[in-house]
Design a protein around this motif. Structure first.
Motif, PDB file in Angstrom:
ATOM      1  N   GLN A  18       0.805  -1.222   0.000  1.00 46.05           N
ATOM      2  CA  GLN A  18       0.000   0.000   0.000  1.00 46.05           C
ATOM      3  C   GLN A  18       0.840   1.276   0.000  1.00 46.05           C
ATOM      4  O   GLN A  18       0.321   2.353  -0.274  1.00 46.05           O
ATOM      5  N   HIS A 115       1.227  -9.406   4.467  1.00 41.63           N
ATOM      6  CA  HIS A 115       0.125  -8.439   4.574  1.00 41.63           C
ATOM      7  C   HIS A 115      -0.616  -8.433   3.223  1.00 41.63           C
ATOM      8  O   HIS A 115      -0.424  -7.555   2.383  1.00 41.63           O
ATOM      9  N   PHE A 116      -1.425  -9.442   3.032  1.00 38.90           N
ATOM     10  CA  PHE A 116      -2.342  -9.602   1.880  1.00 38.90           C
ATOM     11  C   PHE A 116      -1.661  -9.907   0.536  1.00 38.90           C
ATOM     12  O   PHE A 116      -2.367 -10.120  -0.448  1.00 38.90           O
ATOM     13  N   ASN A 159      -0.977 -10.650   8.695  1.00 34.13           N
ATOM     14  CA  ASN A 159      -1.928  -9.577   8.974  1.00 34.13           C
ATOM     15  C   ASN A 159      -3.338  -9.999   8.590  1.00 34.13           C
ATOM     16  O   ASN A 159      -3.591 -10.353   7.425  1.00 34.13           O
ATOM     17  N   GLU A 160      -4.232  -9.965   9.555  1.00 32.57           N
ATOM     18  CA  GLU A 160      -5.671 -10.143   9.341  1.00 32.57           C
ATOM     19  C   GLU A 160      -6.054 -11.355   8.473  1.00 32.57           C
ATOM     20  O   GLU A 160      -6.613 -11.189   7.373  1.00 32.57           O
ATOM     21  N   ASN A 296      -6.250  -5.228  15.359  1.00 33.50           N
ATOM     22  CA  ASN A 296      -6.691  -4.154  14.456  1.00 33.50           C
ATOM     23  C   ASN A 296      -8.166  -3.909  14.713  1.00 33.50           C
ATOM     24  O   ASN A 296      -8.972  -4.848  14.693  1.00 33.50           O
ATOM     25  N   TYR A 298     -11.403  -1.132  13.873  1.00 30.14           N
ATOM     26  CA  TYR A 298     -11.961   0.079  13.259  1.00 30.14           C
ATOM     27  C   TYR A 298     -13.427   0.282  13.624  1.00 30.14           C
ATOM     28  O   TYR A 298     -13.911   1.391  13.719  1.00 30.14           O
ATOM     29  N   TRP A 346     -18.423   2.619   7.973  1.00 32.85           N
ATOM     30  CA  TRP A 346     -17.767   1.933   9.090  1.00 32.85           C
ATOM     31  C   TRP A 346     -18.286   2.568  10.378  1.00 32.85           C
ATOM     32  O   TRP A 346     -18.157   3.779  10.585  1.00 32.85           O
ATOM     33  N   GLU A 374      -3.628  -1.478  14.456  1.00 31.56           N
ATOM     34  CA  GLU A 374      -4.258  -0.584  13.475  1.00 31.56           C
ATOM     35  C   GLU A 374      -5.516  -0.007  14.086  1.00 31.56           C
ATOM     36  O   GLU A 374      -6.318  -0.743  14.681  1.00 31.56           O
ATOM     37  N   TRP A 420      -3.409   3.720  12.053  1.00 34.27           N
ATOM     38  CA  TRP A 420      -3.499   3.468  10.625  1.00 34.27           C
ATOM     39  C   TRP A 420      -4.005   4.750  10.046  1.00 34.27           C
ATOM     40  O   TRP A 420      -5.125   5.140  10.340  1.00 34.27           O
ATOM     41  N   SER A 427      -5.701   2.326  -0.680  1.00 36.96           N
ATOM     42  CA  SER A 427      -6.474   1.325   0.038  1.00 36.96           C
ATOM     43  C   SER A 427      -6.887   0.233  -0.954  1.00 36.96           C
ATOM     44  O   SER A 427      -7.389   0.534  -2.036  1.00 36.96           O
ATOM     45  N   TRP A 428      -6.667  -1.013  -0.560  1.00 39.63           N
ATOM     46  CA  TRP A 428      -6.869  -2.184  -1.433  1.00 39.63           C
ATOM     47  C   TRP A 428      -8.151  -2.125  -2.255  1.00 39.63           C
ATOM     48  O   TRP A 428      -8.144  -2.416  -3.444  1.00 39.63           O
ATOM     49  N   THR A 429      -9.252  -1.815  -1.581  1.00 37.43           N
ATOM     50  CA  THR A 429     -10.546  -1.917  -2.266  1.00 37.43           C
ATOM     51  C   THR A 429     -11.231  -0.561  -2.383  1.00 37.43           C
ATOM     52  O   THR A 429     -12.389  -0.487  -2.771  1.00 37.43           O
ATOM     53  N   ASN A 430     -10.529   0.494  -2.019  1.00 37.82           N
ATOM     54  CA  ASN A 430     -11.137   1.828  -2.064  1.00 37.82           C
ATOM     55  C   ASN A 430     -10.322   2.836  -2.863  1.00 37.82           C
ATOM     56  O   ASN A 430     -10.820   3.912  -3.175  1.00 37.82           O
ATOM     57  N   LYS A 434      -9.502   7.465   0.027  1.00 40.57           N
ATOM     58  CA  LYS A 434      -9.741   7.155   1.440  1.00 40.57           C
ATOM     59  C   LYS A 434      -8.405   7.322   2.173  1.00 40.57           C
ATOM     60  O   LYS A 434      -7.562   6.438   2.151  1.00 40.57           O
ATOM     61  N   TYR A 436      -5.920   8.046   5.437  1.00 42.96           N
ATOM     62  CA  TYR A 436      -5.846   7.739   6.864  1.00 42.96           C
ATOM     63  C   TYR A 436      -4.645   8.389   7.549  1.00 42.96           C
ATOM     64  O   TYR A 436      -4.508   8.314   8.768  1.00 42.96           O
TER      65      TYR A 436
HETATM   66  C1  BGP Z   1      -6.974  -3.256   7.400  1.00 45.31           C
HETATM   67  C2  BGP Z   1      -5.764  -3.622   6.607  1.00 45.31           C
HETATM   68  C3  BGP Z   1      -5.009  -2.482   6.036  1.00 45.31           C
HETATM   69  C4  BGP Z   1      -5.850  -1.271   5.668  1.00 45.31           C
HETATM   70  C5  BGP Z   1      -6.923  -0.971   6.674  1.00 45.31           C
HETATM   71  C6  BGP Z   1      -7.924   0.065   6.235  1.00 45.31           C
HETATM   72  O1  BGP Z   1      -7.932  -4.227   7.250  1.00 45.31           O
HETATM   73  O2  BGP Z   1      -4.860  -4.377   7.373  1.00 45.31           O
HETATM   74  O3  BGP Z   1      -4.193  -2.951   5.018  1.00 45.31           O
HETATM   75  O4  BGP Z   1      -6.170  -1.194   4.377  1.00 45.31           O
HETATM   76  O5  BGP Z   1      -7.638  -2.111   7.045  1.00 45.31           O
HETATM   77  O6  BGP Z   1      -8.842  -0.539   5.381  1.00 45.31           O
HETATM   78  P1  BGP Z   1      -9.357   0.147   4.074  1.00 45.31           P
HETATM   79  O7  BGP Z   1      -8.115   0.425   3.295  1.00 45.31           O
HETATM   80  O8  BGP Z   1     -10.232  -0.851   3.423  1.00 45.31           O
HETATM   81  O9  BGP Z   1     -10.076   1.358   4.481  1.00 45.31           O
END
Ligand code: BGP
Length: 467
Positions: A18, A115-116, A159-160, A296, A298, A346, A374, A420, A427-430, A434, A436
């Protein structure tokens, strides 16, 4: 006013894919995300925050702004471009230089091995569903311990694991984007627990120095509208997303109340879970040796039962109110208008963090210690007159630190907090909208602007150290 212990660690978190960018530089091998993001065509992992080149800037800023520790991950394919076999010396040199720069600035690196970003060929052969990935991961971890052990004393295996498993096989927003296949997700979680355990056991057997743990995403589940009939759904979700893997790392086996729920889900989905006797030996051994849990956190969820056709819509755009989560036999998430949420839906609920830590202390008395690895607020930050006034991030972090302060006074061993994220990143899916970070990143020029939250963080970190 926050009052945290003097030795409390104020960390900043990142993940290789990332922040680094440079996805094809210096012999780096491909990962599953390279292909997936290209196919999607929404955004690219390059240049990200160009941490591959900009790390001295970010570490100098970290030092200046009271960041004592940094979470980074090693990109597996910078070390072994194909996941196994041939070694890439340039990748090894990069991480030596990065860790040296951390230490030069007095910043402790907490290093995640996965980490993914599974190497592409391992991903294409089943990723964590294939036991060969476990073997490759153990070999890669062993290499890293031996190679970087003089610089790194805090290691994180994975990670996760839940985010990987559910992202890959249930939500479908991670490659290979399969949806609603719960048995696959459960198997992938178990296999990651075995990989984690094997790596912990190897670390201890070979007497590598330092500490080793894992990072779990842990969200609390509550019955929607406090209704008794929703309690079972909250329990099912908690077992599936949290307890299953916490049992694995702390009990070293899956307890009966856990397997009751898991077996129900498997039955409903005509699936099975393969657990080898050898797996349980490894889990049991590792449970006695793990040094810490990275938590982690959120958000939390309010749920009710759901029996019907599964439908999940991941809000990956920041269009508030678009998220939908209904998973057959597991539950449906209900949003309470009285509880605030981010633009990505969220749910902001610091009590969930406190409750989760208390649950860990009670169910797993051998938990040793927790780092919140995180926590932070994803927001659409804007630069106005050269400044980023991210008061909402300060508020978010402050209420979660308050929950940690409360946990510490309840006798829970919480040793640090990693925001974080350290700097803005993708962000992987955003994607890139987004943000932080404590440090704003202009992704075109790669210039950094410390946000208002960075100044606040600095004051808090410094005053905490003074006591
Ligand atoms: C966690 C991951 C991170 C990071 C974070 C924020 O799940 O470990 O890699 O991306 O969430 O999530 P997002 O980027 O989807 O907002």
């Amino acid at each position: 006013m926050l009052s945290l212990p003097k030795e409390f660690v104020f960390g900043g978190a990142t993940a290789a894919y990332q922040v680094e960018g440079a996805t094809t530089e210096d012999g780096k091998g491909p990962v599953c995300w390279d292909v997936f993001l290209k196919e999607q065509g929404r955004f690219s992992p390059d240049p990200a925050s160009d941490f591959y080149h900009e790390y001295p800037t970010d570490l100098a800023l970290s030092k200046e702004y009271g960041v004592d520790a940094i979470r980074v991950s090693i990109a597996w394919t910078r070390i072994f471009p194909n996941g196994t076999g041939e070694l890439n010396k340039k990748g090894v040199a990069y991480y030596h230089a990065l860790f040296a720069e951390c230490l030069k600035n007095g910043i402790t690196p907490y290093v995640t091995l996965h980490h993914f970003d599974t190497p592409l060929n391992l991903h294409q052969n089943g990723d964590w569903l294939n036991p060969k990935t476990i073997d490759a991961f153990v070999a890669y971890a062993d290499f890293c311990f031996a190679e970087f052990g003089s610089q790194v004393k805090k290691w994180i295996t994975i990670n996760e694991p839940a985010s990987i498993a559910f992202g890959q096989y249930v939500v479908g927003n991670f490659p290979p984007n399969i949806q609603y296949d719960l048995p696959k997700a459960i198997q992938a979680m178990h296999n990651q627990m075995v990989a984690h355990a094997k790596v912990v056991n190897l670390f201890k057997e070979k007497d590598y120095t330092g500490e080793i743990g894992i990072v779990h995403i842990l969200e609390s589940y509550y019955p929607a509208e406090d209704a008794v009939e929703n309690l079972a759904a909250a329990n099912t979700c908690n077992v599936l997303y949290n307890q299953f893997m916490l049992d694995a790392i702390y009990k070293g086996y899956y307890d009966n109340d856990t397997m009751f729920v898991i077996n129900e889900i498997l039955k409903q989905n005509d699936g099975k879970l393969t657990i080898l006797p050898m797996d349980l030996t490894e889990l049991a051994k590792a449970a006695k040796q793990i040094d810490f849990l990275g938590l982690n956190y959120y958000q939390s969820h309010f749920v009710q039962p759901f029996h019907g056709e599964s439908y999940i819509h991941h809000n990956g755009t920041g269009e508030k109110g678009t998220a939908v989560f209904r998973l057959n036999g597991v539950g449906e998430r209900i949003y309470n208008p009285a509880i605030p949420k981010t633009d990505w839906d969220w749910v902001i609920y610091p009590k969930g963090l406190y409750d989760m830590m208390l649950y860990i202390k009670n169910r797993y008395p051998n938990y040793q210690k927790i780092y919140v690895t995180e926590n932070g607020l994803g927001d659409k930050d804007q630069v106005v007159n050269g400044e980023v006034l991210d008061q909402s991030r300060i508020d978010y972090v402050a209420i979660h630190l308050k929950a940690i302060e409360q946990a510490i006074s309840s006798g829970i061993e919480v040793k640090g907090y990693f925001i974080w994220s350290l700097q803005d990143m993708f962000s992987w899916t955003n994607g890139y909208n987004k943000r932080y970070g404590l440090f704003y990143v202009d992704f075109d020029s790669q210039k950094r602007i410390p946000k208002k939250s960075a100044q606040w963080w600095k004051e808090l970190s410094e005053s905490t150290k003074k006591g």
